[in-house]
Scaffold this motif. Sequence first.
Motif, mmCIF file in Angstrom:
data_model
loop_
_atom_site.group_PDB
_atom_site.id
_atom_site.type_symbol
_atom_site.label_atom_id
_atom_site.label_comp_id
_atom_site.label_asym_id
_atom_site.label_seq_id
_atom_site.Cartn_x
_atom_site.Cartn_y
_atom_site.Cartn_z
ATOM 1 N N LEU A 90 5.987 -7.671 3.920
ATOM 2 C CA LEU A 90 4.621 -7.462 3.443
ATOM 3 C C LEU A 90 3.616 -7.573 4.590
ATOM 4 C CD1 LEU A 90 4.564 -9.431 0.059
ATOM 5 C CD2 LEU A 90 4.422 -6.951 0.356
ATOM 6 N N THR A 142 -0.533 8.358 6.456
ATOM 7 C CA THR A 142 -0.452 7.235 5.522
ATOM 8 C C THR A 142 0.979 7.090 5.046
ATOM 9 O OG1 THR A 142 -0.981 8.635 3.619
ATOM 10 C CG2 THR A 142 -2.821 7.523 4.696
ATOM 11 N N ASP A 171 3.821 -6.606 7.474
ATOM 12 C CA ASP A 171 3.806 -5.454 8.373
ATOM 13 C C ASP A 171 2.742 -4.436 7.979
ATOM 14 O OD1 ASP A 171 7.401 -5.609 8.565
ATOM 15 O OD2 ASP A 171 5.928 -6.310 10.038
ATOM 16 N N SER A 172 2.095 -4.629 6.853
ATOM 17 C CA SER A 172 1.022 -3.714 6.450
ATOM 18 C C SER A 172 -0.097 -3.720 7.483
ATOM 19 C CB SER A 172 0.451 -4.136 5.097
ATOM 20 O OG SER A 172 1.412 -3.988 4.073
ATOM 21 N N ARG A 220 -1.731 4.518 8.458
ATOM 22 C CA ARG A 220 -2.048 3.384 7.581
ATOM 23 C C ARG A 220 -0.821 3.072 6.753
ATOM 24 N NH1 ARG A 220 -6.386 0.947 7.242
ATOM 25 N NH2 ARG A 220 -7.572 2.649 8.169
ATOM 26 N N LEU A 221 -0.198 1.930 7.042
ATOM 27 C CA LEU A 221 1.036 1.511 6.377
ATOM 28 C C LEU A 221 0.738 0.426 5.363
ATOM 29 C CD1 LEU A 221 4.154 1.360 6.095
ATOM 30 C CD2 LEU A 221 4.111 -0.349 7.929
ATOM 31 N N THR A 222 1.169 0.657 4.144
ATOM 32 C CA THR A 222 1.072 -0.349 3.089
ATOM 33 C C THR A 222 2.472 -0.686 2.633
ATOM 34 O OG1 THR A 222 -1.052 0.561 2.352
ATOM 35 C CG2 THR A 222 0.091 -0.941 0.850
ATOM 36 N N VAL A 223 2.832 -1.946 2.762
ATOM 37 C CA VAL A 223 4.142 -2.398 2.314
ATOM 38 C C VAL A 223 3.948 -3.076 0.959
ATOM 39 C CG1 VAL A 223 6.167 -3.785 2.845
ATOM 40 C CG2 VAL A 223 4.864 -2.714 4.693
ATOM 41 N N VAL A 255 3.368 4.470 2.255
ATOM 42 C CA VAL A 255 3.555 3.340 1.353
ATOM 43 C C VAL A 255 5.050 3.115 1.243
ATOM 44 C CG1 VAL A 255 3.172 2.403 -0.949
ATOM 45 C CG2 VAL A 255 1.469 3.934 0.072
ATOM 46 N N ARG A 268 -1.366 -2.584 16.472
ATOM 47 C CA ARG A 268 -1.539 -2.766 15.043
ATOM 48 C C ARG A 268 -2.909 -3.388 14.806
ATOM 49 N NH1 ARG A 268 3.011 -5.966 12.197
ATOM 50 N NH2 ARG A 268 2.208 -7.677 13.477
#
Lengths: 113, 114
Positions: free
Chosen positions: B83, B10, B85-86, B110-113, B12, B37
């Motif tokens: 954003l 993960t 890219d999340s 899991r990427l959160t921008v 952020v 993705r």
Amino acid sequence: GENVEQHPSTLSVQEGDSAVIKCTYSDSASNYFPWYKQELGKRPQLIIDIRSNVGEKKDQRIAVTLNKTAKHFSLHITETQPEDSAVYFCAANRAGSQGNLIFGKGTKLSVKP
Amino acid sequence: SQTIHQWPATLVQPVGSPLSLECTVEGTSNPNLYWYRQAAGRGLQLLFYSVGIGQISSEVPQNLSASRPQDRQFILSSKKLLLSDSGFYLCAWSVRGLGFGGYTFGSGTRLTVV
């Protein structure tokens, strides 16, 4: 370009019933068709595959059928169980592209106890 | 046996920050490597694939790039995250040139921008 269409996008069945997911492909040169199961938050995992020289393949409660003439293939799950609940993806290989797969958009299967 | 490692699990990151995701495969040589993705509740979007060291094919124009500095290493990068890219990023490998044979996916990032 090449395309794989998958239906339905969501499917809800009662435990013990059968579930069928259907896919069609556009590239007549495709000769390999895998199915993946993705549980929530996890990676897709290969559950069964079929090559174009075979019309049907079974593995316990799971079977896949292929109709090359119509360019469609289906996943059949019998005696469904709650643990079968997941998103299922079909795919077809893009012939001549080092085996790259084209994925359908997925079917969310819910099995109600 | 073959294994595929992907990290971090993960992440952020703030908008505008750089990104580097790494994937390595063990137990095989000359694999095809892929970056996918997956947006929440959506399908698998192929971002990049590679059939050899330094050989990268891009499927869609985007804010991301990929590199393959070693035979079994595949890196996904961005200079400035957006954003949009999340998502859930998946690395995968397959046997090169076989034409058939499934993909094996990594466990995903899991990427959160924000």
